[in-house]
Design a protein around this motif. Structure first.
Motif, short mmCIF file in Angstrom:
data_model
loop_
_atom_site.label_atom_id
_atom_site.label_comp_id
_atom_site.label_asym_id
_atom_site.label_seq_id
_atom_site.Cartn_x
_atom_site.Cartn_y
_atom_site.Cartn_z
N ASN A 27 0.82 -1.22 0.00
CA ASN A 27 0.00 0.00 0.00
C ASN A 27 0.85 1.27 0.00
O ASN A 27 0.38 2.32 0.45
N ASP A 29 1.70 3.37 -2.18
CA ASP A 29 1.13 4.54 -2.87
C ASP A 29 0.01 5.17 -2.04
O ASP A 29 0.00 6.38 -1.80
N GLU A 30 -0.92 4.34 -1.58
CA GLU A 30 -2.05 4.86 -0.79
C GLU A 30 -1.57 5.54 0.50
O GLU A 30 -2.09 6.58 0.90
N ILE A 31 -0.59 4.90 1.15
CA ILE A 31 -0.13 5.45 2.43
C ILE A 31 0.59 6.78 2.20
O ILE A 31 0.38 7.75 2.94
N ARG A 33 -0.02 8.82 -0.19
CA ARG A 33 -1.07 9.80 -0.50
C ARG A 33 -1.76 10.30 0.77
O ARG A 33 -2.23 11.43 0.83
N ARG A 34 -1.85 9.43 1.77
CA ARG A 34 -2.47 9.88 3.02
C ARG A 34 -1.53 10.75 3.85
O ARG A 34 -1.90 11.80 4.36
N VAL A 35 -0.29 10.27 3.99
CA VAL A 35 0.64 10.91 4.92
C VAL A 35 1.32 12.13 4.32
O VAL A 35 1.69 13.07 5.03
N VAL A 317 1.29 6.11 10.81
CA VAL A 317 0.75 7.31 10.15
C VAL A 317 0.55 8.42 11.18
O VAL A 317 0.91 9.59 10.94
N ALA B 149 -5.76 3.66 8.19
CA ALA B 149 -4.90 4.43 7.28
C ALA B 149 -3.87 3.55 6.58
O ALA B 149 -3.32 3.94 5.55
N GLY B 150 -3.59 2.36 7.11
CA GLY B 150 -2.63 1.48 6.47
C GLY B 150 -3.23 0.61 5.38
O GLY B 150 -2.51 -0.11 4.70
N ASP B 291 -7.65 -4.25 2.79
CA ASP B 291 -6.81 -5.37 2.36
C ASP B 291 -5.97 -5.93 3.50
O ASP B 291 -5.55 -7.09 3.45
N PRO B 332 -5.76 15.14 7.14
CA PRO B 332 -6.44 15.82 6.02
C PRO B 332 -7.95 15.53 6.05
O PRO B 332 -8.36 14.42 6.41
N ALA B 335 -8.97 12.49 4.30
CA ALA B 335 -8.09 11.38 4.63
C ALA B 335 -6.81 11.36 3.81
O ALA B 335 -5.77 10.92 4.27
N PHE B 336 -6.88 11.82 2.57
CA PHE B 336 -5.72 11.87 1.69
C PHE B 336 -5.27 13.33 1.58
O PHE B 336 -6.10 14.24 1.70
N GLN B 337 -3.99 13.53 1.34
CA GLN B 337 -3.49 14.88 1.13
C GLN B 337 -4.25 15.50 -0.04
O GLN B 337 -4.52 14.81 -1.04
N ALA B 340 -3.41 14.73 -3.42
CA ALA B 340 -3.42 13.30 -3.75
C ALA B 340 -4.85 12.75 -3.86
O ALA B 340 -5.04 11.56 -4.07
#
Lengths: 436, 436
Positions: A27, A29-31, A33-35, A317, B149-150, B291, B332, B335-337, B340
């Motif tokens: 994950n 990419d997703e992480i 994008r969040r952080v 995170v 978030a993970g 996931d 954010p 949840a995502f920047q 992003a």
């Protein structure tokens, strides 16, 4: 915003450690994008560095002594997955002493040494994340500590040991004896070779200690938890409980009453129509009672590499966001400001009020009910439900009652007197009953 | 640490507004112990300032125009509980423009105007808390946005409208018709005088819009949600579903597939042994599929003054911690920047794959099954379950089938052809089926 990766030092490459690497890789990419920055494991420790792993360790420096990672300058956060309470404690304190935030899944360490660990972290202004320590991937720490921050939390009850829940579910669904269900659980990897910590309730008590502290704002107080396991639960009790409309679950229970807190872990009868009674197998669940939210619950996977890693990464995170922030911007480790954490008197079990289940097998049925009901009446114990089964084949007759809510000391008196009745067999069975 | 109180300006003194005042007053000590400073309502707006309230307004300045509070210098945070999407939008943007964080329970506003609101908040570096906008007191926003978030969140499904859940539960338990159950719900205050927004699914669609954005990292996109209510659910369908082992629930469903996102709100058959199928009455629940964490769920009270206030106050606690922090320390909004957050293609309903329930009433039974199964076979639709009931009394015979997972366009063809069979009555009934 910094786009340099958050460099994670991973102490321990077992199931959860590999899960953390796998989840962070899969994950990425997703992480990010969040952080707003990547979270990357740069160092990991393993006793046997040559052992094959199920995840790619490419780009990760593997060291044998975790202390070399905890103390390393080029690691931003340390994830402790060693377990135990001695070296793990040294590692966590060493990381904190160097100003590194820590994420841990180690409930034993926190239940026993958490007050010292959190105090050290507070002094250094670093986070110690421990979402993974209770109920695996279910974000129950966050729900209590932040999601219910407006509530006076009055009670919580949780199925927080998957091994016990699996065994009790098997006993319920298949009529298995405890020993057989345990053997199955061991074969499937749901129970350890030495299952004592799980089936005797110690693991659940560690977790309950943590939940009670963040719910009630009291210091971690493992020694005050009354601990019972599931080894005394029999298929007969499960069947009788079902006939009376109950399921038997192993619960960690924390309540706040006018006279103090209750902290107890034990097999418990729960009405079968409650959602918590329907959480089966290795699943975990926590029921929360707040004065504003009322009753709410969470359920999900309480163990397993990926599920536990889910919680570890969520903490990472949070850590990534917290680095460099002043203490006033951080969520306090025990939910309450350190100077506002207050000891609560914990009630001894005999002062705890609850309903009770009592099952006795008797040699001869005549006069049994009368004798038992007379004892209960004399002690001012109301009977909420009763079931009497006639002897069948070579079996004894059985009488089971569910009492009203009474102090446990009074129920103890009743049990002692019932036991001394001439026709009562040795194996009297008793469990607490909660109606929620 | 500052011990000056956090001064809250409350826009709206209805059920939730009074709940916020009540909870902040009742739990003042606990909340102060958590936050490190008191959280106090200093100003509130009400159209009718003379109206009697159930809470003490002592010490609170009451104004008639909420804009006077949103713009006030001596208010630290604005809580918007006015509702609607026009003046509420002006109020929220006015508060943000003055650098004030905002907490809102207004799902319609966020679903429709949230992208602009969050963008404005981001520019000013202030939080906009909206835990109360979805599922009342259940901290589901926090669970998705931080607790998971993970994870790559693959799907979510929620009972997020208490009115619909109450009505369907009544229809299930009492065999009531929709109109009767709705009338009961209105009498008990669980449904509005004009229930359209609830029973037609619009309210649930607002909430699903928010959940999908924070789960998938996509902009709020209310227009893309396929919306159906519960008005077509009949007691007959509920009974047949039960006979087949299903419950009918009104769900908001968001899924992420290789070809795009699914966003849909509709009555759905769910296997009766799933926990989500057992959440009844006015309760809400959200099931999340990540996931790493696998399946997990939350349940609790989705409405009511105190439960919603629980979420508002939790947001106020987050706000209290966030004030003065740099943007990189904040979670954010979506949840995502912001840079992003990426649009995802949303699948039109006819491209969505799911299992389907089809119920038809027929004048004469002979040849019915053969004709229906022939149509399904020709369209390559497998039958997973089937139930045929013979005509009784004056009633028609009934045939119900549950299909395998197929694209909806193909099911539409099947329904059209079944409808055109000579013996089929007018009121063919169809719902989607989810097995989770």
């Amino acid at each position: 915003m910094s786009v340099a990766p958050l460099r994670v030092g991973l102490l321990g490459l077992g199931t959860v450690g590999q899960g953390v690497i796998r989840v962070l890789q899969r994950n990425a990419d997703e992480i990010t994008r969040r952080v707003g920055r990547p979270v990357v494991v740069t160092h990991a420790s393993a006793r046997d560095t040559s052992k094959a792993r199920e995840v790619s360790l490419e780009g990760i420096t593997i060291l044998t002594d975790p202390m070399d990672i905890a103390a390393k300058a080029d690691v931003d956060v340390v994830v402790e997955l060693i377990g135990g309470t001695t070296y793990a404690r040294d590692l966590v304190l060493a990381a904190i002493a160097r100003g590194k935030p820590v994420v841990t899944a180690n409930k034993a360490l926190l239940a026993l040494e958490g007050n010292a660990v959190f105090s050290a972290a507070r002094e250094k202004g670093v986070l110690v994340g421990f979402e993974a320590a209770v109920a695996g991937g279910i974000p129950v720490i966050k729900a209590i500590r932040e999601g219910l921050a407006g509530n006076r939390i009055e009670a919580l009850a949780g199925i927080i040991n998957g091994t016990c829940n699996y065994i009790l579910t098997q006993m319920t669904e298949k009529g298995q004896a405890f020993a057989d269900a345990l053997a199955d659980a061991q074969r499937l990897g749901y129970a350890e070779a030495d299952p004592t910590f799980d089936v005797e309730g110690v693991d659940a008590a560690h977790k309950l200690t943590i939940l009670a502290s963040i719910a009630f704002g009291m210091p971690l107080n493992f020694d005050a938890v009354a601990v019972e396991g599931i080894t005394k639960v029999t298929p007969q009790d499960i069947k009788i409980a079902q006939a009376l409309g109950y399921r038997i679950k192993h619960l960690g229970i924390a309540k706040r009453t006018d006279s103090g807190a209750e902290l107890r872990v034990h097999a418990t009868l729960i009405p079968e129509d409650k959602l918590i009674a329907k959480v089966d197998g290795v699943l975990n669940t926590v029921l929360l009672q707040g004065d504003a939210v009322g009753q709410m619950g969470l359920y999900g996977r309480g163990a397993g590499g990926d599920a536990t890693a889910s919680a570890v990464v969520a903490d990472l995170v949070d850590v990534a966001r917290s680095i460099g922030a002043e203490a006033r911007h951080l969520v306090p480790a025990l939910a309450f400001q350190p100077d506002a954490v207050r000891a609560l008197p914990v009630l001894p079990l005999d002062q705890v009020a609850s309903a009770h289940y009592l099952r006795i097998n008797v040699a001869d049925e005549t006069g049994v009910l009368k004798a038992i009901t007379a004892i209960l009446a004399e002690l001012d114990i109301s009977i909420e439900a009763i079931l009497q089964k006639e002897p069948r084949g070579g079996e004894d007759a059985t009488v089971a009652v569910i009492t009203s809510v009474i102090p446990e000391s009074r129920f103890n008196q009743a049990v002692a007197r019932v036991r001394s009745l001439p026709f009562v067999r040795e194996d009297v069975s008793r469990f607490r009953v909660e109606h929620f």
